[in-house]
Design a protein around this motif. Structure first.
Motif, mmCIF file in Angstrom:
data_model
loop_
_atom_site.group_PDB
_atom_site.id
_atom_site.type_symbol
_atom_site.label_atom_id
_atom_site.label_comp_id
_atom_site.label_asym_id
_atom_site.label_seq_id
_atom_site.Cartn_x
_atom_site.Cartn_y
_atom_site.Cartn_z
ATOM 1 N N LYS A 137 0.840 -1.197 0.000
ATOM 2 C CA LYS A 137 0.000 0.000 0.000
ATOM 3 C C LYS A 137 0.877 1.250 0.000
ATOM 4 O O LYS A 137 0.617 2.196 -0.735
ATOM 5 C CB LYS A 137 -0.908 -0.024 1.238
ATOM 6 N N TYR A 138 1.928 1.253 0.798
ATOM 7 C CA TYR A 138 2.856 2.379 0.848
ATOM 8 C C TYR A 138 3.516 2.576 -0.515
ATOM 9 O O TYR A 138 3.643 3.695 -1.008
ATOM 10 C CB TYR A 138 3.927 2.131 1.921
ATOM 11 N N ARG A 139 3.933 1.479 -1.156
ATOM 12 C CA ARG A 139 4.616 1.580 -2.444
ATOM 13 C C ARG A 139 3.666 2.119 -3.507
ATOM 14 O O ARG A 139 4.064 2.910 -4.354
ATOM 15 C CB ARG A 139 5.182 0.224 -2.840
ATOM 16 N N LYS A 140 2.385 1.714 -3.473
ATOM 17 C CA LYS A 140 1.414 2.228 -4.437
ATOM 18 C C LYS A 140 1.173 3.712 -4.225
ATOM 19 O O LYS A 140 1.076 4.480 -5.170
ATOM 20 C CB LYS A 140 0.096 1.469 -4.323
ATOM 21 N N GLU A 141 1.031 4.133 -2.962
ATOM 22 C CA GLU A 141 0.776 5.543 -2.658
ATOM 23 C C GLU A 141 1.923 6.439 -3.120
ATOM 24 O O GLU A 141 1.709 7.561 -3.559
ATOM 25 C CB GLU A 141 0.555 5.724 -1.155
ATOM 26 N N LYS A 142 3.137 5.951 -3.002
ATOM 27 C CA LYS A 142 4.312 6.739 -3.380
ATOM 28 C C LYS A 142 4.641 6.632 -4.863
ATOM 29 O O LYS A 142 5.575 7.262 -5.336
ATOM 30 C CB LYS A 142 5.543 6.310 -2.562
ATOM 31 N N LEU B 125 5.832 -2.202 -7.535
ATOM 32 C CA LEU B 125 5.543 -3.184 -6.497
ATOM 33 C C LEU B 125 6.764 -4.036 -6.187
ATOM 34 O O LEU B 125 6.994 -4.415 -5.052
ATOM 35 C CB LEU B 125 4.378 -4.074 -6.922
ATOM 36 N N ASN B 126 7.560 -4.324 -7.195
ATOM 37 C CA ASN B 126 8.792 -5.070 -6.985
ATOM 38 C C ASN B 126 9.958 -4.084 -7.073
ATOM 39 O O ASN B 126 10.205 -3.522 -8.132
ATOM 40 C CB ASN B 126 8.943 -6.169 -8.035
ATOM 41 N N PRO B 127 10.684 -3.853 -5.987
ATOM 42 C CA PRO B 127 11.747 -2.850 -6.017
ATOM 43 C C PRO B 127 12.927 -3.249 -6.888
ATOM 44 O O PRO B 127 13.759 -2.415 -7.214
ATOM 45 C CB PRO B 127 12.166 -2.739 -4.548
ATOM 46 N N ASN B 128 13.011 -4.499 -7.302
ATOM 47 C CA ASN B 128 14.140 -4.947 -8.110
ATOM 48 C C ASN B 128 13.918 -4.781 -9.604
ATOM 49 O O ASN B 128 14.790 -5.077 -10.401
ATOM 50 C CB ASN B 128 14.456 -6.414 -7.807
ATOM 51 N N THR B 129 12.735 -4.334 -10.023
ATOM 52 C CA THR B 129 12.464 -4.221 -11.452
ATOM 53 C C THR B 129 13.083 -2.981 -12.061
ATOM 54 O O THR B 129 13.514 -3.017 -13.207
ATOM 55 C CB THR B 129 10.957 -4.212 -11.721
ATOM 56 N N SER B 130 13.094 -1.873 -11.355
ATOM 57 C CA SER B 130 13.679 -0.660 -11.930
ATOM 58 C C SER B 130 14.284 0.176 -10.810
ATOM 59 O O SER B 130 13.617 0.543 -9.860
ATOM 60 C CB SER B 130 12.619 0.150 -12.660
#
Length: 128
Positions: free
Chosen positions: A33-38, A42-47
């Protein structure tokens, strides 16, 4: 990532365990939820800077060779760009064709009306 673990099982040969199967992914523990709001992926390793930049640099400034993952990402992005360009051309053609069909229909209506509405009587005699 393999790890050799010797289990004292007597005459049985050593067993290899894949550590990835024991380590759960971080995605389950991250606050999605925090990652979507910011606006973060969703996956921090993708970019990120670590995935998109070279692993090392030379002191003389020459470029480091691309990694396998970087080459794969670049090729995938090129394919996406090709697809975006082709789809945008199709959209531009569809918009142009729709406008052209609208103009043709309007011209046809004007032509039909110009053939039907002809001056009669006194106005016809007055024109000639």
């Amino acid at each position: 990532m393999f790890c050799r673990i010797n289990l004292n099982l007597g005459s049985i040969s050593p067993v290899y365990f894949n550590l990835r199967s024991f380590v759960t992914t971080q995605a389950h523990y991250l606050n999605q939820k925090y990652r979507k709001e910011k606006g973060l992926p969703l996956n921090p390793n993708t970019s990120s800077i670590l995935t998109n930049t070279p692993d090392y640099t030379f002191l003389n400034g020459s470029l480091a060779p691309l990694g396998v993952g970087q080459q794969r990402r670049i090729l995938r992005e090129k394919e996406v760009v090709k697809q975006i360009v082709s789809l945008s051309k199709e959209i531009d053609f569809a918009v142009y064709r729709h406008e052209q069909l609208q103009r043709d229909a309007e011209n046809q209506k004007k032509e039909i009306l110009s053939k039907k509405l002809k001056p009669k009587g006194y106005t016809l005699l007055k024109q000639s």
